[in-house]
Design a protein around this motif. Sequence first.
Motif, PDB file in Angstrom:
ATOM      1  N   ILE A  19       9.159  -4.255  -3.547  1.00 51.05           N
ATOM      2  CA  ILE A  19       8.105  -4.678  -4.476  1.00 51.05           C
ATOM      3  C   ILE A  19       8.078  -3.774  -5.711  1.00 51.05           C
ATOM      4  O   ILE A  19       7.932  -4.239  -6.839  1.00 51.05           O
ATOM      5  N   ILE A  39      10.894   8.758  -3.592  1.00 42.61           N
ATOM      6  CA  ILE A  39      11.318   9.896  -2.782  1.00 42.61           C
ATOM      7  C   ILE A  39      12.842   9.918  -2.702  1.00 42.61           C
ATOM      8  O   ILE A  39      13.443  10.979  -2.488  1.00 42.61           O
ATOM      9  N   SER A  63       3.404  12.216  -1.149  1.00 39.82           N
ATOM     10  CA  SER A  63       2.544  12.875  -0.162  1.00 39.82           C
ATOM     11  C   SER A  63       2.383  14.372  -0.434  1.00 39.82           C
ATOM     12  O   SER A  63       1.629  15.053   0.259  1.00 39.82           O
ATOM     13  N   ARG A 107       1.814  11.038   8.964  1.00 37.66           N
ATOM     14  CA  ARG A 107       2.775  10.688   7.902  1.00 37.66           C
ATOM     15  C   ARG A 107       2.330   9.416   7.169  1.00 37.66           C
ATOM     16  O   ARG A 107       2.391   9.348   5.938  1.00 37.66           O
ATOM     17  N   GLY A 185       0.434 -10.087   1.592  1.00 39.05           N
ATOM     18  CA  GLY A 185       0.478 -10.502   3.000  1.00 39.05           C
ATOM     19  C   GLY A 185       1.814 -10.102   3.594  1.00 39.05           C
ATOM     20  O   GLY A 185       2.054  -8.928   3.877  1.00 39.05           O
ATOM     21  N   ASP A 190      12.738  -4.714   2.543  1.00 35.06           N
ATOM     22  CA  ASP A 190      13.281  -3.900   3.638  1.00 35.06           C
ATOM     23  C   ASP A 190      12.203  -3.567   4.668  1.00 35.06           C
ATOM     24  O   ASP A 190      12.484  -3.424   5.848  1.00 35.06           O
TER      25      ASP A 190
HETATM   26  P1  NAD Z   1       9.965  -0.845   0.881  1.00 32.41           P
HETATM   27  O1  NAD Z   1      10.052  -0.047   2.125  1.00 32.41           O
HETATM   28  O2  NAD Z   1      10.964  -1.905   0.636  1.00 32.41           O
HETATM   29  O3  NAD Z   1       9.941   0.137  -0.389  1.00 32.41           O
HETATM   30  C1  NAD Z   1       9.128   1.247  -0.422  1.00 32.41           C
HETATM   31  C2  NAD Z   1       9.645   2.241  -1.449  1.00 32.41           C
HETATM   32  O4  NAD Z   1       8.775   3.396  -1.402  1.00 32.41           O
HETATM   33  C3  NAD Z   1      11.051   2.744  -1.145  1.00 32.41           C
HETATM   34  O5  NAD Z   1      11.826   2.757  -2.320  1.00 32.41           O
HETATM   35  C4  NAD Z   1      10.834   4.147  -0.608  1.00 32.41           C
HETATM   36  O6  NAD Z   1      11.916   5.027  -0.836  1.00 32.41           O
HETATM   37  C5  NAD Z   1       9.580   4.570  -1.356  1.00 32.41           C
HETATM   38  N1  NAD Z   1       8.847   5.643  -0.687  1.00 32.41           N
HETATM   39  C6  NAD Z   1       8.611   5.780   0.639  1.00 32.41           C
HETATM   40  N2  NAD Z   1       7.945   6.911   0.883  1.00 32.41           N
HETATM   41  C7  NAD Z   1       7.747   7.505  -0.319  1.00 32.41           C
HETATM   42  C8  NAD Z   1       7.126   8.710  -0.727  1.00 32.41           C
HETATM   43  N3  NAD Z   1       6.594   9.549   0.177  1.00 32.41           N
HETATM   44  N4  NAD Z   1       7.080   9.011  -2.032  1.00 32.41           N
HETATM   45  C9  NAD Z   1       7.635   8.172  -2.950  1.00 32.41           C
HETATM   46  N5  NAD Z   1       8.266   7.026  -2.629  1.00 32.41           N
HETATM   47  C10 NAD Z   1       8.314   6.691  -1.322  1.00 32.41           C
HETATM   48  O7  NAD Z   1       8.487  -1.442   0.900  1.00 32.41           O
HETATM   49  P2  NAD Z   1       7.830  -2.685   0.130  1.00 32.41           P
HETATM   50  O8  NAD Z   1       7.780  -3.826   1.062  1.00 32.41           O
HETATM   51  O9  NAD Z   1       8.449  -2.854  -1.203  1.00 32.41           O
HETATM   52  O10 NAD Z   1       6.333  -2.150   0.003  1.00 32.41           O
HETATM   53  C11 NAD Z   1       5.787  -1.650  -1.212  1.00 32.41           C
HETATM   54  C12 NAD Z   1       4.292  -1.479  -1.019  1.00 32.41           C
HETATM   55  O11 NAD Z   1       3.694  -2.745  -0.682  1.00 32.41           O
HETATM   56  C13 NAD Z   1       3.904  -0.519   0.114  1.00 32.41           C
HETATM   57  O12 NAD Z   1       2.762   0.208  -0.255  1.00 32.41           O
HETATM   58  C14 NAD Z   1       3.564  -1.464   1.254  1.00 32.41           C
HETATM   59  O13 NAD Z   1       2.701  -0.876   2.190  1.00 32.41           O
HETATM   60  C15 NAD Z   1       2.933  -2.609   0.500  1.00 32.41           C
HETATM   61  N6  NAD Z   1       2.927  -3.868   1.242  1.00 32.41           N
HETATM   62  C16 NAD Z   1       4.095  -4.467   1.591  1.00 32.41           C
HETATM   63  C17 NAD Z   1       4.054  -5.662   2.304  1.00 32.41           C
HETATM   64  C18 NAD Z   1       5.303  -6.376   2.725  1.00 32.41           C
HETATM   65  O14 NAD Z   1       5.185  -7.394   3.462  1.00 32.41           O
HETATM   66  N7  NAD Z   1       6.496  -5.954   2.313  1.00 32.41           N
HETATM   67  C19 NAD Z   1       2.823  -6.222   2.661  1.00 32.41           C
HETATM   68  C20 NAD Z   1       1.653  -5.571   2.295  1.00 32.41           C
HETATM   69  C21 NAD Z   1       1.719  -4.390   1.557  1.00 32.41           C
END
Ligand code: NAD
Length: 244
Positions: A19, A39, A63, A107, A185, A190
């Motif tokens: 996202i 990160i 964090s 974490r 949602g 990934d």
């Molecule tokens: P993702 O795992 O594909 O990507 C997450 C990114 O965050 C990665 O590039 C990772 O390296 C980075 N990251 C992780 N820990 C980190 C840290 N400590 N500091 C900096 N960067 C860090 O996840 P996504 O699906 O793209 O999710 C993005 C956001 O949307 C998150 O907050 C997630 O909780 C939220 N979300 C996702 C979904 C879904 O269905 N994918 C649904 C609801 C909410």
Amino acid sequence: MTGRLADRVCLVTGGGRGIGRAICQLFAQEGARVGVADIDMELAQHTAESLTRPGLAIEMDVSSKAGVEAGFARLTAHYGCLDVLVNNAGILLSSTFEDCSEATWDRILAVNLKGTFLCCQAAIPLMKERRQGAIVNMSSVAAKSGGFTGYPPYAASKAGVSALTIGLARYLAPFKVRVNAVAPGVIATDMTKTANHAELAARIPLGEVGDPQDVAACVLFLASDEARHVTGEIIDVNGGLWMD
Ligand code: NAD
């Protein structure tokens, strides 16, 4: 439409993939100067180089207070200011109530909730002083549902993000800084790759899981001047999975 973020300096955490990457790409298309924080520096660089207007890759663990401060210093040294912060970085570690270890709890809360807080805290002086700015946080449907399939610390962290969004919106409103959130949602990234998408789609009224671009479009709206009268709002992007 183009130019909705013309020359705005935007910082997107977790911008390396999923996202966050879609947000960086859309922001750049709309004319923004984008700081891609992650990160994983390799992922951040990959996104930064892919943008229509190349961005600045920043290695940042949200964090860590020291890490956040260093990341913000790098951004402001390069761009001089900050107009938009997107607190997108987040993690999802699977656990039931019984098997959730203290380390897993700590974490998830540290990245999702404390990370959002630390980045907001670092952004406040940069925005308050100029009496302009927009912050968009990433909540989740889990904040309201409690997590359909468990994940207790994740749901609690995202409920915290929603509460933080409202509290900070109220605090910063007199300074014309807006704070909102998006609550996705199920989005195909990934993070959800091990889930059964067909099974999940069957539970979603619109019949499909979302794309990162669906979330990015909503983040763009909240970050842009089109939302100049919107603050303290949490917008669901979930295909009807949760309606209230
Ligand atoms: P993702 O795992 O594909 O990507 C997450 C990114 O965050 C990665 O590039 C990772 O390296 C980075 N990251 C992780 N820990 C980190 C840290 N400590 N500091 C900096 N960067 C860090 O996840 P996504 O699906 O793209 O999710 C993005 C956001 O949307 C998150 O907050 C997630 O909780 C939220 N979300 C996702 C979904 C879904 O269905 N994918 C649904 C609801 C909410």
